[in-house]
Structures are given as structure tokens and as C-alpha cells.
Design a protein around this motif. Structure first.
Motif, mmCIF file in Angstrom:
data_model
loop_
_atom_site.group_PDB
_atom_site.id
_atom_site.type_symbol
_atom_site.label_atom_id
_atom_site.label_comp_id
_atom_site.label_asym_id
_atom_site.label_seq_id
_atom_site.Cartn_x
_atom_site.Cartn_y
_atom_site.Cartn_z
ATOM 1 N N ARG A 23 12.395 -13.297 -0.227
ATOM 2 C CA ARG A 23 11.396 -12.276 -0.530
ATOM 3 C C ARG A 23 10.370 -12.830 -1.518
ATOM 4 O O ARG A 23 10.723 -13.371 -2.566
ATOM 5 C CB ARG A 23 12.084 -11.048 -1.111
ATOM 6 C CG ARG A 23 11.215 -9.829 -1.104
ATOM 7 C CD ARG A 23 12.034 -8.582 -1.282
ATOM 8 N NE ARG A 23 11.180 -7.421 -1.128
ATOM 9 C CZ ARG A 23 11.575 -6.192 -1.362
ATOM 10 N NH1 ARG A 23 12.820 -5.954 -1.743
ATOM 11 N NH2 ARG A 23 10.747 -5.184 -1.206
ATOM 12 N N LEU A 69 6.392 -12.194 -3.461
ATOM 13 C CA LEU A 69 5.362 -11.248 -3.889
ATOM 14 C C LEU A 69 4.128 -12.026 -4.337
ATOM 15 O O LEU A 69 4.231 -12.934 -5.163
ATOM 16 C CB LEU A 69 5.880 -10.387 -5.037
ATOM 17 C CG LEU A 69 4.892 -9.387 -5.655
ATOM 18 C CD1 LEU A 69 4.441 -8.343 -4.636
ATOM 19 C CD2 LEU A 69 5.510 -8.720 -6.878
ATOM 20 N N HIS A 103 6.414 -13.011 6.042
ATOM 21 C CA HIS A 103 5.846 -11.881 5.326
ATOM 22 C C HIS A 103 5.922 -12.110 3.829
ATOM 23 O O HIS A 103 6.894 -12.656 3.323
ATOM 24 C CB HIS A 103 6.605 -10.598 5.673
ATOM 25 C CG HIS A 103 6.145 -9.407 4.907
ATOM 26 N ND1 HIS A 103 4.973 -8.756 5.188
ATOM 27 C CD2 HIS A 103 6.684 -8.770 3.839
ATOM 28 C CE1 HIS A 103 4.828 -7.748 4.335
ATOM 29 N NE2 HIS A 103 5.844 -7.746 3.499
ATOM 30 N N ASP A 139 4.982 -9.648 0.334
ATOM 31 C CA ASP A 139 4.459 -8.404 -0.216
ATOM 32 C C ASP A 139 3.274 -8.734 -1.106
ATOM 33 O O ASP A 139 3.165 -9.852 -1.623
ATOM 34 C CB ASP A 139 5.527 -7.685 -1.030
ATOM 35 C CG ASP A 139 6.694 -7.200 -0.182
ATOM 36 O OD1 ASP A 139 6.511 -6.994 1.027
ATOM 37 O OD2 ASP A 139 7.790 -7.034 -0.747
ATOM 38 N N ALA A 196 6.656 -3.127 -7.999
ATOM 39 C CA ALA A 196 7.257 -3.756 -6.821
ATOM 40 C C ALA A 196 8.541 -4.479 -7.192
ATOM 41 O O ALA A 196 9.546 -4.397 -6.471
ATOM 42 C CB ALA A 196 6.263 -4.732 -6.179
#
Length: 133
Positions: free
Chosen positions: A2, A4, A27, A29, A40
Motif C-alpha cells: 500500500r 500513499l 494503485h 492512494d 488516510a
């Protein structure tokens, strides 16, 4: 993993997203300021799916990257995140000055520093150095 991206300039966000996509990250964020970044990060912790890498622009409206990183580090400390397991933070800025570098590394424990516009080769090198590629 993940990721950001925290960047107030649309063109820089899009550039970073494209580079990451080209590296195999489907992907990432996005947040447009430090306040959104902290929100977030908090949400990701609540989902038990924390970010492993955050790109933080140093100068943004409402809250800059340095302050956001400090809040994130405070949350990690409060949760008992062990040393070395913290989220990796790559600071980005258009200003390549020593004061920002020192503050990013020694106050926020940043993992790296990239000068904008971020170049693909510099990003790749920084991520390899962190073991993210």
C-alpha cells in the motif's frame, strides 16, 4: 504494498502515479495536503492495512509534509510500532536545501529525499535503496 502519494500539484501526483504504475504498482492512494495524509494514514491503520511507503511533499497548504510525518511518527510510537517497522517516507520538494534535508531525516526520520520534478531514475534508485523494488 500500500502506497500513499501526498502532493498538492496535480501534475506531480499524476507523474508519480505513472512512474509507480510502470514499476508494477497498480494503485497508489493520493492526498493533496498533510491533513489528508494523516487522515488516510489513520484510516489505513484502522483497517489493519497500513501504508508501507508514503511520498510526502514538504510544502503544501493546510499542513506540510514535515508536520504530517511527525504526526504519523507519533501515531506509530503510540501504537508501539517497533523501530525499523515504521512506514517508509520519501520526502519530495522543489527546494534542494540543507535545512529541509536535515529536518526530514533527523526530526521526521524520513527514509529518503527526492527533488521535484521527480525523475524516474531517482525514484527507482530511492525505492531500490529501501528494498521496495
Amino acid at each position: 504494498m500500500r502506497v500513499l502519494i501526498v502532493e498538492d500539484e496535480l501534475s506531480q501526483r499524476m507523474l508519480m502515479q505513472r512512474y509507480l504504475r510502470d514499476m508494477g504498482f497498480c494503485h497508489a492512494d493520493v492526498a493533496v495536503n498533510g491533513l489528508e495524509a494523516v487522515e488516510a494514514y489513520t484510516a489505513a491503520l484502522g483497517e489493519n492495512d497500513p501504508y508501507r511507503l508514503i511520498f510526502l511533499d514538504i510544502e503544501m497548504p493546510e499542513m506540510g509534509g514535515q508536520d504530517a510525518l511527525q504526526r504519523i511518527r507519533d501515531m506509530e510510537k503510540a501504537r508501539g510500532v517497533p523501530a525499523g517497522a515504521e512506514v517508509k517516507a520519501l520526502m519530495t520538494t522543489a527546494h534542494d536545501d540543507q535545512r529541509n534535508v536535515v529536518k526530514a531525516f533527523f526530526e521526521g526520520f524520513a527514509s529518503g529525499y527526492l527533488v521535484k520534478p521527480v525523475e524516474r531514475q531517482a525514484l527507482t534508485k530511492a525505492m531500490m535503496g529501501l528494498g521496495m523494488l
